[in-house]
Structures are given as C-alpha cells and as structure tokens.
Design an enzyme around this catalytic site. Structure first.
Site, PDB file in Angstrom:
ATOM      1  CG  HIS A 101       0.316   6.209  -0.808  1.00 49.37           C
ATOM      2  ND1 HIS A 101      -0.751   6.689  -1.530  1.00 49.37           N
ATOM      3  CD2 HIS A 101      -0.203   5.569   0.274  1.00 49.37           C
ATOM      4  CE1 HIS A 101      -1.878   6.352  -0.922  1.00 49.37           C
ATOM      5  NE2 HIS A 101      -1.577   5.673   0.180  1.00 49.37           N
ATOM      6  CG  HIS A 109      -1.838   1.163   1.295  1.00 53.51           C
ATOM      7  ND1 HIS A 109      -3.107   1.153   0.760  1.00 53.51           N
ATOM      8  CD2 HIS A 109      -1.667   2.412   1.832  1.00 53.51           C
ATOM      9  CE1 HIS A 109      -3.682   2.323   0.960  1.00 53.51           C
ATOM     10  NE2 HIS A 109      -2.839   3.117   1.617  1.00 53.51           N
ATOM     11  CD  GLU A 110       1.604   3.656   3.652  1.00 52.47           C
ATOM     12  OE1 GLU A 110       1.911   4.718   3.047  1.00 52.47           O
ATOM     13  OE2 GLU A 110       0.535   3.519   4.279  1.00 52.47           O
TER      14      GLU A 110
END
Length: 456
Positions: A21, A17-18
């Site tokens: 980003h 997920h990170e």
C-alpha cells in the site's frame, strides 16, 4: 519460542502487505502520514525526509498505512492534491490492490527460496489400506504408488493431500491412478464419495480416505541411550533388542512406543535379547510432557530404518526453474485457498476447521522447529491466505474497498456515503464474527488437547 516465531511470521506478512500500500501510494503522489507495524502506542518511531512517521506499536496483531485523507479531517489547500481522496479512481484501486499483490509476490519469493534448496520427498506409496474406507472401495492396495487423482498428477504426498482437499465435502466419483514399483503397468480405479468428511473438524484427507503412508518397519533395537535416563540406569545397552513387554511379545517399534508412552510412572517388565540371551529388566518410564500430553519414556532411540530404493526421491532446480516452481506453487495454493473458502461458504467444509491466532502460532512454532525450509513454506501459505482473504468483497477489507471503487469506475461516481457506511458496518460484523469463531475453535482445540496434535 512459539510466540517468537508467531511474531516473526506476523511481522513479515504484515510488513510486506502494508509496504505494498505504502509504495504504490507514494508512486501515485499520495502523502503517507504514518506506516505502523502493530496497533496502539508506538514503542519505536522515526521520520523520513518527507515527514512520514514509521512506528512499531505495542499490539503486534496487524498494521496500517495512514494516508492524507479528507474523510479523516480537514486538509490544507496546499496539500489537497496529495490527499488519497483526490486521486483518480484507478490510482485508488492500484493503492488498495497493492497490499494483497505484495503478499502474493512475497509468496512467490518464499516458495522460490524453498525450491532453491534440494527437495527430498517420499514417493506416495501406500503402506496400508483401512478396512471399509474409500481407499478399499476403490480397490487400492498396499505397495501401490498413487500417480494421479482425478487426473491431477501426484508425485508427492503433498500433491496427494492437495488433490484430496479439492474433494472435501463432495459427492461423486473419485478416480485414482496407481502403479507398482516393479512394473510399468498403470491401473485406474474409482469409487464414489458421499459428502466425504463433510462436517469434520480439522479433516485429515489422507487418513480420511483410508490410506496409511508407507514407512519401513523400525525394529525395537537400541541405537543410542540417553544418559541418566531410566533405560541408562537400568543397564540397557546399544544393540539390545526388546522382544517382550510384561510378557507380551513385540516385533516393531510402534508397538513398543504405544505401550510405553501410555504407562508413565508404571513399572514395566522389559525382556531384551542380548548376545543370544534373554534378560528381564523392570523399568519405570519417566513422565514427560510432549506437546501438552503426559507420556512415558525410558530414554533410548532405535536405529534409523533403511528405506527401500525408490521410496525416497530428490529434486533440484536451477535458479530459473525454482522461480517458475515458486510461481506455480503460489498459483496452485491460491486455487486451493479459494476452493476451501467456497466449500466453507456452501457448507462442504465445517466452520470448525477455521483456525485463529493460537493455531497459527502453534504451526509457526512447529514449522520453525522442523527446519527453516518448513518455516518458509508455512510463511508462503499464510501469505497467500492473507492475500486471498483481503481480496474478499467485504467492506473493511481491501476487497471491499476495491468493490466500491470498481462500482465508482463503472458508474462514473462513488456510492453514497450512507450506502458505504452501511456496507462497512455489515463488513465489520462479518469479519468480527469470523474472527470470534476462529478464536473459539482455537480455544476448543486447546482445551480438548487437539491443538497440539495438528499436523504441520
């Protein structure tokens, strides 16, 4: 081991997920100051040539990507073009959306890996129908195979479960299509639901509709004996057939297990048939802990049952076919998660069904114990759930940020800082409330002994 697999699952999901980003932020020219897995004091840290700090922190319950941002402090004039706030609204939308998208991509990869392995599954054949149930009302019968529900094909029990999940809490007609194994004729039957399983805690759709999964009868015949167990010490031998317990006749394995497991440390008279003769043996089942419950065991296993032809099926996919199946599975799972959220909001599903970290940890441990493929499937489901949850239009979540930026793109200017601050406070209140409720549900399940009985 449960804790270990929980941390593995959480680490994989948060990292992907990170990274979503992080990767898009870098591609958009934003300076990333820190990429952290976990919160709090860093246990391990290192830097790359662009000055980004990578950290694994002490509290492994999430992660974050810290970008250069004027809202968090003064930014030098030379670095101002690299600040997140200086990028176009479309770049900011892309950066925020990249996290959930990364989780959906991860889900596709995980399900792809699952479908690359040969699939063995049970045909959805009805073993028995519960009296006065939805299934009986629909005139379903033992021995029928469920081939569709409401027009949705159901080649596996998992598909049956998904089709039934779509009807949780609803009222209205439900349509079953079935057939018998020895015939090509297909039968359609229906009945009406009335707020079906609405308010149920941890609903089991298949059992709730009144269907028992077909399994061949297991004979109470000894296939193996555990060394130094009560059965071993009492002289139980391979091929012994148990015919009575405390004088009560038995004919199947389930009856035997139910009787013995509920009598730890109680003397039971076992009557066994050996070489045509009946022998009485007094055995005291030892007390063992089985997922939080104390049960009795004497230490033998029966022979594996023989499954009738056609009840166990196999599927294999090529690399390309498996990828397509992975995409379809991710899409279908996303639909089920969204529908479940909608049902939760409108009250068709009880808030008691919300699960927190204890339940996730339990399911992670159980799926890992069941096999690596089961663990990958569980990770895929969690990855989709994380993506959908983060896309909800709640400030403090990615979806909340996206909502703000979409409004900015439409209006041509951002919402006032005051409005955004109020939104963030409300969003924090909602998210914190949901987390507290989920953790409370976990504790209730734990103290009631239900946490250990949840299906994987």
């Amino acid at each position: 081991m449960t804790l270990f697999w929980f941390l593995v699952a959480l680490g994989v999901l948060v990292t992907f997920h990170e990274f979503g980003h992080f990767y898009i932020a870098r591609r958009c020219g934003v300076k990333v100051e820190r990429f952290s897995i976990g919160f709090g004091k860093p246990l391990i840290r290192w830097y790359d040539k662009l000055g980004t700090e990578y950290a694994i922190a002490a509290i492994p319950l999430g992660g974050y990507v810290k970008m250069l941002d004027e809202r968090q402090g003064p930014v030098e004039a030379a670095e101002l073009p690299n600040a997140f706030t200086q990028k176009s609204v479309w770049a900011r939308i892309a950066i925020v959306a990249a996290g959930p998208i990364a989780n959906l991509i991860l889900a596709v990869i995980l399900f792809w890996a699952v479908f690359l392995t040969p699939q063995t599954y049970l045909a959805p054949i009805i073993g028995d129908v519960t009296p006065s149930s939805v299934a009986e009302s629909a005139r379903l019968e033992s021995g029928q195979e469920i081939i569709s529900i409401d027009g949705e094909p159901t080649p596996t029990w998992e598909a049956v479960n998904h089709a039934l999940v779509r009807r949780l809490g609803e009222s209205g007609e439900i349509v079953f299509e079935t057939k018998y194994s020895d015939s090509d004729l297909e039968y359609q039957s229906s009945t009406y639901l009335n707020e079906w399983l609405k308010g149920a805690s941890d609903p089991d759709p298949i059992a709730g509709v009144g269907i028992e999964i077909f399994r061949p009868q297991v004979e109470p015949v000894v296939g193996s004996v555990q060394e130094n167990s009560p059965a071993f010490k009492a002289g139980i031998e391979i091929d012994d057939r148990f015919v009575a317990l405390d004088g009560e006749p038995i004919s199947d394995w389930n009856t035997f297990v139910e009787y013995v497991s509920t009598r730890p440390n109680e003397l039971i008279r076992f009557t066994v048939e050996r070489d045509g003769q009946l022998i009485d043996l007094d055995i005291e089942p030892e007390a063992v802990n089985d997922q939080g419950k104390t049960i009795g065991r004497i230490g033998f296993s029966p022979y594996a049952p023989s499954w009738p032809e056609g009840t166990v099926r196999k599927r294999s996919f090529s690399v390309g076919e498996a990828f397509v199946e992975g995409v379809v599975k991710t899409w279908e799972t996303s639909g089920v998660v969204l529908l479940s959220l909608k049902k939760l909001i409108v009250g068709e599903i009880s808030t008691k069904s919300l699960s927190g970290p204890l339940t996730i940890a339990k399911v992670a441990g159980d799926s890992a114990e069941a096999g690596f493929v089961y663990f990958l499937k569980m990770l895929g489901l969690l990855s989709v759930s994380l993506a959908i949850f983060n896309l909800l239009p709640i400030p403090v979540l990615d979806g909340g940020h996206l909502t703000y930026y979409i409004i900015e793109a439409i209006k041509g200017k951002p919402l006032s800082e005051r409005v955004q601050a109020i939104g963030y406070r409300l969003g924090l209140f909602v998210v914190a409330g949901v987390m507290i409720l989920a953790f409370y549900n976990d504790l209730v399940r734990l103290f009631q002994g239900q946490l250990f009985n949840l299906p994987v």
